[in-house]
Design an enzyme around this catalytic site. Structure first.
Site, PDB file in Angstrom:
ATOM      1  CG  HIS A   1      -1.867   1.161   1.265  1.00 42.10           C
ATOM      2  ND1 HIS A   1      -3.199   1.035   0.950  1.00 42.10           N
ATOM      3  CD2 HIS A   1      -1.686   2.467   1.551  1.00 42.10           C
ATOM      4  CE1 HIS A   1      -3.789   2.209   1.055  1.00 42.10           C
ATOM      5  NE2 HIS A   1      -2.889   3.093   1.427  1.00 42.10           N
TER       6      HIS A   1
ATOM      7  CD  GLU B   1      -2.532   5.321  -2.345  1.00 43.11           C
ATOM      8  OE1 GLU B   1      -2.475   6.416  -2.943  1.00 43.11           O
ATOM      9  OE2 GLU B   1      -3.497   4.547  -2.446  1.00 43.11           O
TER      10      GLU B   1
ATOM     11  CE  LYS C   1      -2.671   5.487  -6.059  1.00 43.14           C
ATOM     12  NZ  LYS C   1      -4.134   5.443  -5.805  1.00 43.14           N
ATOM     13  CG  ASN C   2       0.997  10.820  -4.631  1.00 44.65           C
ATOM     14  OD1 ASN C   2      -0.096  10.738  -5.179  1.00 44.65           O
ATOM     15  ND2 ASN C   2       1.134  10.982  -3.329  1.00 44.65           N
TER      16      ASN C   2
END
Length: 538
Positions: free
Chosen positions: A381, A385, A388-389
């Site tokens: 996780h 995240e 993705k950023n």
């Protein structure tokens, strides 16, 4: 309604630990004594004679079975479940015991009953309990009493080492069942008490009301197992309930995000690090989501260990101990998360940056990987995240470039820490923006509209790539759950470095759990902005 009894905690209780593991240098071969208050802050378990047993006969448990056990080890739930003390019940007044004052602040707009007064020689405080307006329509009178009762107890913080040893010893399902049927209500009750303190404007949002209803339902469902006699049928029904609870709350995060977006759009919330209402909500969300993570951990670990069909599904190779990987390979997890993030990125930008990853294990120069005891899904996780950023920033900053810079990852294992550095060349962020990046709802992307249907959790490919504003703050919670952290450093106009720090030793990795008390209550309620005492640069 008034809640019986004082909010008391037990004093330190020492227990012998006779057998210790020798894995990754995380434990000693010596027999030692540890204090529960220092090594494993425990939930004070109700005992017969210390409370009103007519109102709370659910506290009558099979304590005799566990109290008769011999010395406790790290490979057993015994240190957590058997808390008998020769000086009396754990809820009996003890000099020096902390008392949790839950009296409401005078400035509250909600109706309160009773008043706070000083008690006798113990200097206790007669607690003033706020009227339960929201849960009154969701729980029965007796269930509300039990919610207030369970909320008095500190959640039991369990280490990764203890989780792992419990799974390795092959103990009976009864051990886990007896622990969870007491611990899950404690964590849910602490959560529900804080949900009740949210601003009325937020509580009336349909998505927020739905979340409160769901957690009230879960609390009610678990209470049904309080006094059931352990049996195969009981275990089967309990496992089914745990599956229902896990599925019921899988979309809590995006649905709460939707409720808060609506509150902001209505002009009732300013997502700024200096706004007091926003500070209170951010504080509450950290605690809500951390409680959710912890309950999901308990449920998933139990299901993976004691549900054959789930064990085969979630652990096909047989390497995991429940949900924990004794040799979690950080490099493999990073590559897997990058691959899935690339899938989302290519859907939007038709291309994606490449991955350049390096790693080193300073504790063993001969190893060609970095492995440690951890939950792969949690590490995934965090990587997912952050990637993705970084991908979005890189693609948009180099929109007109011929080449797309790589995203560089470096993973280092030392004697105490796992340090992960993710570097991108996505243009960076200014200092004025940097102070807000860990705020829920803060996002530089266009807001997305969430579906009313199930989305499969926050790491599902059906969840939007960006636009909700909870990716980084929630990832930081996953890091902090077992004693880690997440930091961000940026060079505006060039790129951003994200640092993830985790515990290398499983014995050091202990749950970080919120406790409902006067301090937390006041922080959620205190939403009035203060007069500025510094000049502004705007």
């Amino acid at each position: 309604m008034a809640s019986p009894g004082l909010f008391l905690r037990p004093t330190s209780l020492s227990i012998p630990i006779n057998t210790m593991r020798s894995r990754s240098g995380s434990s000693s071969d010596l027999k030692i004594f540890r204090s529960i208050s220092q090594d494993r802050p425990g939930t004070p378990r109700p005992q017969t004679g210390s409370v009103n047993t007519e109102s709370f006969d659910f506290v009558r448990s099979n304590s005799g079975t566990h109290a008769s056990r011999r010395s406790s080890t790290l490979g057993s739930w015994d240190p957590i479940m058997s808390r008998s003390c020769s000086s009396g019940g754990l809820l009996s007044p003890i000099p020096g015991t902390m008392i949790r004052d839950l009296s409401p602040r005078p400035s509250l707009s909600r109706a309160c009953s009773g008043s706070a007064v000083l008690s006798n020689s113990t200097s206790a405080i007669v607690l003033e309990v706020e009227e339960r307006k929201q849960v009154a329509n969701l729980l029965s009178f007796e269930q509300i009493q039990k919610m207030e009762f369970y909320s008095k107890f500190t959640p039991t913080s369990v280490s990764l080492s203890h989780f792992l040893d419990h799974g390795a010893t092959g103990l009976r399902v009864e051990e886990s069942f007896l622990f969870l049927r007491r611990e899950i209500p404690v964590r849910l009750a602490n959560m529900l008490m804080e949900l009740e303190l949210l601003p009325t404007e937020l509580l009336t949002e349909p998505a927020c009301k739905s979340i409160l209803t769901q957690y009230s339902q879960s609390f009610s469902d678990v209470l049904a197992f309080e006094n059931l006699t352990p049996s195969e049928k009981t275990y089967e029904d309990f496992n089914k309930l745990l599956s229902v609870i896990r599925h019921r709350h899988q979309d809590t995060v995006p649905h709460m995000a939707e409720a808060l977006h609506n509150l902001r759009d209505a002009g009732n919330l300013n997502v700024n690090s200096k706004d007091r209402l926003n500070q209170a909500i951010q504080y509450f969300l950290d605690r809500l989501y951390m409680s959710r993570i912890s309950i999901q951990m308990l449920v998933s670990q139990h299901k993976a260990l004691y549900c054959p069909e789930e064990s085969i599904k979630s652990n096909p190779g047989g390497r995991l101990k429940g949900t924990i990987d004794p040799k979690c390979d950080a490099v493999d997890v990073a590559r897997n998360a990058f691959e899935n993030a690339t899938f989302l990125c290519e859907q939007i930008y038709m291309d994606a940056p490449k991955l350049n990853i390096e790693w080193v294990d300073l504790t063993d120069g001969d190893k060609d990987s970095v492995d440690f005891v951890y939950i792969p899904s949690h590490l995934y996780h965090m990587f997912f995240e952050v990637f993705k950023n970084s991908m979005r920033a890189t693609m948009e900053f180099h929109e007109n470039s011929d080449t797309i810079p790589e995203i560089n990852v470096r993973i280092v294992k030392s004697a105490q820490d796992i340090s992960i550095k993710v570097c991108d060349q996505g243009g960076g962020i200014s200092r004025s923006v940097a102070e807000n990046i860990f705020l829920y709802l803060y996002t530089s992307a266009t807001r997305v509209k969430l579906s009313d249907a199930d989305m499969g959790g926050t790491t599902s490919t059906s969840t939007p790539m960006h636009g909700l504003g909870y990716g980084l703050p929630l990832s930081r919670l996953y890091a902090r759950y077992f004693g880690g952290d997440m930091k961000v450093a940026s060079v505006d106009g060039y790129g951003t470095d994200t640092y993830i720090y985790l515990r290398a030793l499983e014995s050091d990795a202990r749950e970080t759990l919120p406790i409902f008390n006067a301090s937390s209550s006041n922080k959620i309620r205190d939403t009035a902005n203060q007069v500025e005492d510094w000049t502004k640069d705007e």
